[in-house]
Design a protein around this motif. Structure first.
Motif, short mmCIF file in Angstrom:
data_model
loop_
_atom_site.label_atom_id
_atom_site.label_comp_id
_atom_site.label_asym_id
_atom_site.label_seq_id
_atom_site.Cartn_x
_atom_site.Cartn_y
_atom_site.Cartn_z
N ARG A 194 20.97 36.88 3.39
CA ARG A 194 21.20 35.54 2.82
C ARG A 194 21.40 34.44 4.22
NH1 ARG A 194 26.78 34.73 1.03
NH2 ARG A 194 26.73 32.79 2.26
N GLY A 195 20.93 35.23 5.21
CA GLY A 195 20.71 34.23 6.56
C GLY A 195 22.18 33.95 7.17
N PRO A 196 21.93 33.18 8.27
CA PRO A 196 23.49 33.03 8.99
C PRO A 196 24.07 31.92 8.47
CG PRO A 196 21.50 31.90 10.00
CD PRO A 196 20.91 32.72 8.96
N ALA A 197 25.51 31.68 9.06
CA ALA A 197 26.50 30.68 8.41
C ALA A 197 27.35 30.34 9.63
CB ALA A 197 27.22 31.30 7.25
N VAL A 198 28.33 29.29 9.40
CA VAL A 198 28.95 28.50 10.28
C VAL A 198 30.28 28.92 9.75
CG1 VAL A 198 27.41 27.31 11.35
CG2 VAL A 198 28.70 26.27 9.55
N GLY A 209 26.36 35.61 16.65
CA GLY A 209 27.34 35.42 16.10
C GLY A 209 28.33 36.48 15.75
N VAL A 210 28.95 36.47 14.84
CA VAL A 210 29.60 37.64 14.52
C VAL A 210 29.23 38.13 13.14
CG1 VAL A 210 31.81 37.35 15.57
CG2 VAL A 210 31.54 36.39 13.37
N TYR A 211 28.97 39.65 12.84
CA TYR A 211 28.49 40.12 11.74
C TYR A 211 29.58 40.67 10.85
CZ TYR A 211 23.91 39.91 14.08
OH TYR A 211 22.85 39.51 14.74
N PRO A 212 29.84 40.09 9.82
CA PRO A 212 30.95 40.65 8.78
C PRO A 212 30.63 41.73 8.00
CG PRO A 212 30.48 38.09 8.41
CD PRO A 212 29.39 38.75 9.39
N SER A 213 29.63 42.01 7.47
CA SER A 213 29.25 43.33 6.88
C SER A 213 27.66 43.73 7.27
CB SER A 213 29.11 42.87 5.49
OG SER A 213 29.01 43.85 4.62
N ASP A 249 22.43 40.78 6.42
CA ASP A 249 21.93 40.30 7.74
C ASP A 249 22.88 39.23 8.27
OD1 ASP A 249 21.21 38.56 5.49
OD2 ASP A 249 20.00 37.36 7.08
N GLU A 250 23.70 38.75 7.22
CA GLU A 250 24.56 37.54 7.83
C GLU A 250 25.24 37.69 9.04
OE1 GLU A 250 27.61 34.49 5.60
OE2 GLU A 250 28.09 36.42 5.29
N TYR A 251 25.23 36.53 9.88
CA TYR A 251 25.92 36.37 10.99
C TYR A 251 26.54 35.06 10.99
CZ TYR A 251 21.98 34.00 13.29
OH TYR A 251 20.95 33.03 13.63
N VAL A 252 27.84 34.83 11.62
CA VAL A 252 28.40 33.72 11.44
C VAL A 252 29.00 32.91 13.07
CG1 VAL A 252 30.52 32.44 10.37
CG2 VAL A 252 29.52 34.67 9.44
N ARG A 253 28.27 31.73 13.09
CA ARG A 253 28.63 31.29 14.34
C ARG A 253 30.15 30.45 14.13
NH1 ARG A 253 23.90 29.81 17.35
NH2 ARG A 253 25.01 28.11 18.58
N LEU A 254 31.08 30.76 15.06
CA LEU A 254 32.34 30.15 15.01
C LEU A 254 32.65 29.07 15.97
CD1 LEU A 254 34.12 33.50 14.52
CD2 LEU A 254 33.71 31.81 12.85
N PHE A 255 33.13 27.78 15.32
CA PHE A 255 33.15 26.72 15.93
C PHE A 255 34.98 26.30 16.14
CE2 PHE A 255 28.91 26.55 14.90
CZ PHE A 255 28.33 25.92 16.05
#
Length: 271
Positions: free
Chosen positions: A98-102, A182-186, A191-197
């Motif tokens: 699903r790609g990255p997220a913020v 970023g951080v990988y939730p699962s 594949d999703e990783y999340v950049r946290l601001f």
């Protein structure tokens, strides 16, 4: 049904994609999805995975099991790959892509009593079976790759707060540098990783209270969001959200190392 022009062109041909400059066969469980092959090659999450996968993996083939379209582009793809290590030992390789997220950790300091609060969103999350799951404001990255721009956009859509991009502090970049995006939730299946601001603001008690219970979100995108304002000291046990807990962990460690101020005030304008 009569095959489309693209399907006819692909019949009898072995489709391949470049994975670290090597041609790898790719198949589709649903023949109708073959006409989306070119769009799959344009999906940034898929091309980033193909180009960036560690060379310790030996990718022998990719089997596309399903596609979900977001308008004209592919939003989600599920695939199974035949992958081994260099000793030819098979590695579990089912991927929901699903790609990255913020995600945005909002830290509000009250003008009158200096107490600190944060904003959570409560919204239906069908995969969890929860109708009002508490989370940080967050959203998927679009094809622009502009993490900080998407973070500012999502914060406005989900909370109503309009912020300048320069006021968003990238917690993940400060913690990991270029080592991890970023951080990988699962990571076992997605594949999703999340950049946290981090976004810091000072507000009056009245303005903070006005956010409580506010309904937000983009209705056209099926968002049904209600805001919940809590003490930042309760965040660790208020939301079962890996984005919230990760952001809190990064923030507290950066404060402990004196790389961030603990008062929650916006950074001084050095420009």
């Amino acid at each position: 049904t009569k095959p489309t022009k693209n399907q006819t062109a692909n019949m009898g041909l072995e489709l391949t994609v470049k994975v670290r400059d090597k041609d790898v066969p790719i198949t589709f469980d649903n023949p109708a999805h073959e006409e989306s092959f070119d769009k799959l090659k344009q999906m940034k999450a898929f091309t980033d995975w193909c180009n960036g996968i560690d060379e310790d993996f030996v990718v022998k083939s990719i089997q596309i099991q399903s596609l979900d379209m977001f308008g004209p582009r592919i939003g989600f793809v599920k695939f199974k790959a035949d992958i081994t290590d260099k000793n030819d030992i098979a590695i579990p390789s089912i991927v929901f892509m699903r790609g990255p997220a913020v995600g945005i950790f909002v830290l509000i300091t009250c003008e009158e009593d200096k107490k600190q609060y944060t904003i959570l969103t409560a919204q239906p999350r069908v995969p969890t079976g929860k109708y009002a799951l508490l989370e940080l404001p967050a959203g998927m990255l679009d094809d622009s790759g502009d993490f900080i721009g998407v973070a500012a956009k999502e914060l406005k859509e989900e909370t109503g707060l309009e912020v300048h991009q320069k006021d968003l502090y990238d917690l993940t970049e400060k913690a990991f540098g270029s080592q991890f995006p970023g951080v990988y939730p699962s990571a076992g299946g997605c594949d999703e990783y999340v950049r946290l601001f981090l976004y810091r603001a000072v507000m009056s008690k009245a303005n903070i209270e006005s956010l409580q219970g506010r309904c937000t979100g983009v209705l056209e995108e099926g968002e049904k969001i209600k805001l919940k304002i809590i003490s930042v000291h309760d965040l660790w046990c208020a939301a079962p959200d890996v984005k919230a807990l990760s952001a809190l962990c990064l923030y507290e460690n950066l404060v402990a190392r004196r790389e961030l101020p603990a008062d929650g005030l916006p950074p001084a304008d050095t420009g």
